[in-house]
Design an enzyme around this catalytic site. Structure first.
Site, PDB file in Angstrom:
ATOM      1  N   LYS A   3       0.801  -1.228   0.000  1.00 48.17           N
ATOM      2  CA  LYS A   3       0.000   0.000   0.000  1.00 48.17           C
ATOM      3  C   LYS A   3       0.836   1.281   0.000  1.00 48.17           C
ATOM      4  O   LYS A   3       0.423   2.282  -0.570  1.00 48.17           O
ATOM      5  CB  LYS A   3      -0.939   0.021   1.212  1.00 48.17           C
ATOM      6  CG  LYS A   3      -2.130  -0.913   1.072  1.00 48.17           C
ATOM      7  CD  LYS A   3      -2.910  -1.023   2.358  1.00 48.17           C
ATOM      8  CE  LYS A   3      -4.132  -0.162   2.356  1.00 48.17           C
ATOM      9  NZ  LYS A   3      -5.091  -0.509   3.423  1.00 48.17           N
TER      10      LYS A   3
ATOM     11  N   ASP B 196     -10.153   4.010   2.264  1.00 52.92           N
ATOM     12  CA  ASP B 196     -10.403   3.503   3.619  1.00 52.92           C
ATOM     13  C   ASP B 196     -11.131   4.540   4.492  1.00 52.92           C
ATOM     14  O   ASP B 196     -12.024   4.197   5.262  1.00 52.92           O
ATOM     15  CB  ASP B 196      -9.089   3.110   4.306  1.00 52.92           C
ATOM     16  CG  ASP B 196      -8.593   1.739   3.845  1.00 52.92           C
ATOM     17  OD1 ASP B 196      -9.415   0.931   3.375  1.00 52.92           O
ATOM     18  OD2 ASP B 196      -7.382   1.482   3.960  1.00 52.92           O
TER      19      ASP B 196
HETATM   20  P1  NAP Z   1      -0.830  -1.974  11.360  1.00 57.16           P
HETATM   21  O1  NAP Z   1      -0.393  -0.904  10.413  1.00 57.16           O
HETATM   22  O2  NAP Z   1       0.000  -3.165  11.581  1.00 57.16           O
HETATM   23  O3  NAP Z   1      -1.062  -1.231  12.786  1.00 57.16           O
HETATM   24  C1  NAP Z   1      -1.522  -1.941  13.900  1.00 57.16           C
HETATM   25  C2  NAP Z   1      -1.548  -1.038  15.132  1.00 57.16           C
HETATM   26  O4  NAP Z   1      -2.062  -1.817  16.216  1.00 57.16           O
HETATM   27  C3  NAP Z   1      -0.171  -0.539  15.570  1.00 57.16           C
HETATM   28  O5  NAP Z   1      -0.317   0.722  16.170  1.00 57.16           O
HETATM   29  C4  NAP Z   1       0.231  -1.603  16.610  1.00 57.16           C
HETATM   30  O6  NAP Z   1       1.126  -1.127  17.589  1.00 57.16           O
HETATM   31  C5  NAP Z   1      -1.110  -1.830  17.264  1.00 57.16           C
HETATM   32  N1  NAP Z   1      -1.146  -3.130  17.934  1.00 57.16           N
HETATM   33  C6  NAP Z   1      -0.909  -4.349  17.389  1.00 57.16           C
HETATM   34  N2  NAP Z   1      -1.037  -5.299  18.329  1.00 57.16           N
HETATM   35  C7  NAP Z   1      -1.344  -4.673  19.482  1.00 57.16           C
HETATM   36  C8  NAP Z   1      -1.579  -5.116  20.802  1.00 57.16           C
HETATM   37  N3  NAP Z   1      -1.533  -6.419  21.125  1.00 57.16           N
HETATM   38  N4  NAP Z   1      -1.885  -4.177  21.734  1.00 57.16           N
HETATM   39  C9  NAP Z   1      -1.921  -2.873  21.428  1.00 57.16           C
HETATM   40  N5  NAP Z   1      -1.695  -2.386  20.188  1.00 57.16           N
HETATM   41  C10 NAP Z   1      -1.407  -3.286  19.234  1.00 57.16           C
HETATM   42  O7  NAP Z   1      -2.270  -2.525  10.974  1.00 57.16           O
HETATM   43  P2  NAP Z   1      -3.433  -1.723  10.234  1.00 57.16           P
HETATM   44  O8  NAP Z   1      -3.296  -1.891   8.771  1.00 57.16           O
HETATM   45  O9  NAP Z   1      -3.469  -0.353  10.800  1.00 57.16           O
HETATM   46  O10 NAP Z   1      -4.732  -2.573  10.657  1.00 57.16           O
HETATM   47  C11 NAP Z   1      -5.229  -2.548  11.973  1.00 57.16           C
HETATM   48  C12 NAP Z   1      -6.529  -3.340  12.020  1.00 57.16           C
HETATM   49  O11 NAP Z   1      -7.532  -2.677  11.268  1.00 57.16           O
HETATM   50  C13 NAP Z   1      -6.422  -4.757  11.444  1.00 57.16           C
HETATM   51  O12 NAP Z   1      -7.181  -5.636  12.239  1.00 57.16           O
HETATM   52  C14 NAP Z   1      -7.082  -4.630  10.096  1.00 57.16           C
HETATM   53  O13 NAP Z   1      -7.693  -5.832   9.654  1.00 57.16           O
HETATM   54  C15 NAP Z   1      -8.148  -3.597  10.388  1.00 57.16           C
HETATM   55  N6  NAP Z   1      -8.579  -2.879   9.190  1.00 57.16           N
HETATM   56  C16 NAP Z   1      -9.884  -2.958   8.854  1.00 57.16           C
HETATM   57  C17 NAP Z   1     -10.338  -2.289   7.747  1.00 57.16           C
HETATM   58  C18 NAP Z   1     -11.795  -2.364   7.387  1.00 57.16           C
HETATM   59  O14 NAP Z   1     -12.147  -2.065   6.250  1.00 57.16           O
HETATM   60  N7  NAP Z   1     -12.658  -2.744   8.299  1.00 57.16           N
HETATM   61  C19 NAP Z   1      -9.453  -1.524   6.956  1.00 57.16           C
HETATM   62  C20 NAP Z   1      -8.104  -1.461   7.343  1.00 57.16           C
HETATM   63  C21 NAP Z   1      -7.673  -2.163   8.477  1.00 57.16           C
HETATM   64  P3  NAP Z   1       2.718  -1.258  17.389  1.00 57.16           P
HETATM   65  O15 NAP Z   1       3.082  -0.226  16.378  1.00 57.16           O
HETATM   66  O16 NAP Z   1       3.233  -0.991  18.750  1.00 57.16           O
HETATM   67  O17 NAP Z   1       2.977  -2.666  16.902  1.00 57.16           O
END
Ligand code: NAP
Length: 287
Positions: free
Chosen positions: A71, A111
């Protein structure tokens, strides 16, 4: 509609792509509207991304979705990106436009539009409200940009387990923060802000299948009536966070509507048509 020589192709570029719901969503919509389009998915190695994007041009595809891990890095391979994709620093949609025999690829990020969709019925209480976003990754970035540019919240707290990442996100979003709403705090200190929030957003993967017993906010006692609890996680549809929030009177919003909303915003750009949402929800309900 038979697939033949005139069929327009849209593809997902990512890795992995096997569990993506996008082919089901878009093919259901194409079928429902009798459009001569097909949506496929391609697992693309990082080293092959440039060739894959060149392939979109050469094969005259109608467009593409882009997902993890491409992305951010896809951007320089495109002719242009929308302002929101530039602000979010990520492209999830590519639209191919033909002019003078040349294919021009425009990158967008839908998004944020998808995120805003289920908030529409609550718009009046969100203006000037207090919001907390848990997490500071890619999804949080799209959410924060959408909230700042659509609702101008009174306070928008980024609560993250790695506060330096939340600080970096706040710095990147500062140009869109006209009212100085952005604040950062470590996750474990976010209790007072969560209790005061009109909207709590989970932008972490915590609670996602298969770890469905987990929640990003175990202190559910702080949630209650008048609050919107929005979980970006869409598998399962009802996460522990949503269940515990609803049990205390908060209004739950699951991530599936965001997923459908971001797909609808891309579909409209590829086809010029509004996505038939009932047909899409029906195919997703089939499981
Ligand atoms: P990402 O870039 O990997 O970011 C994840 C975030 O969550 C980071 O800030 C990470 O912290 C934090 N995190 C991970 N594990 C954690 C834990 N155990 N406790 C506290 N914080 C934690 O992922 P993303 O792309 O932003 O996606 C995040 C979520 O949104 C995913 O579940 C994804 O499927 C969902 N999502 C949904 C949609 C939709 O259309 N519904 C669209 C996009 C994303 P660190 O930096 O400290 O690791």
């Amino acid at each position: 509609m038979p697939i033949d020589t005139s069929t327009r192709v849209v593809t997902l570029l990512g890795q992995p792509v096997a569990h993506s719901l996008s082919p089901r969503i878009h093919n259901a919509a194409f079928r429902a509207q009798g459009l001569d389009y097909v949506y496929v998915a391609a697992s693309v190695d990082a080293a092959d991304l440039a060739a894959a994007v060149a392939g979109l041009r050469a094969l005259r595809y109608a467009g593409a979705n882009v997902t993890i891990p491409h992305k951010q890095v896809v951007r320089p391979l495109l002719d242009a990106v929308t302002e929101r994709a530039a602000a979010v620093g990520a492209v999830n949609t590519i639209v191919a436009e033909e002019a003078g025999g040349r294919v021009r690829l425009r990158g967008d990020n839908t998004d944020g539009l998808g995120f805003l969709q289920p908030l529409r019925p609550h718009a009046s209480r969100l203006r000037d409200a207090e919001v907390v976003v848990l997490g500071a990754g890619g999804a949080a970035r799209a959410v924060v940009y959408a909230l700042l540019t659509s609702y101008a919240p009174a306070r928008l707290t980024l609560a993250a387990r790695t506060p330096s990442k939340a600080e970096a996100l706040a710095d990147a979003m500062a140009p869109y923060d006209a009212h100085g709403a952005l604040a950062v705090c470590p996750l474990e200190e976010a209790g007072p802000r969560v209790r005061a929030a009109c909207l709590l957003v989970n932008a972490t993967p915590v609670g996602m299948h298969p770890d469905v017993g987990a929640t990003p906010w175990p202190d559910a006692a702080g949630l209650g009536p008048g609050q919107l609890v929005y979980d970006l996680v869409y598998a399962p549809r009802e996460t522990r966070l949503l269940r515990e929030g609803a049990a205390r009177g908060a209004t739950p919003i699951g991530g599936l509507e965001m997923l459908i909303g971001q797909a609808a915003a891309a579909y409209e750009q590829w086809t010029g048509r509004s996505m038939p949402l009932d047909a899409v929800r029906a195919v997703l309900d089939e499981g």
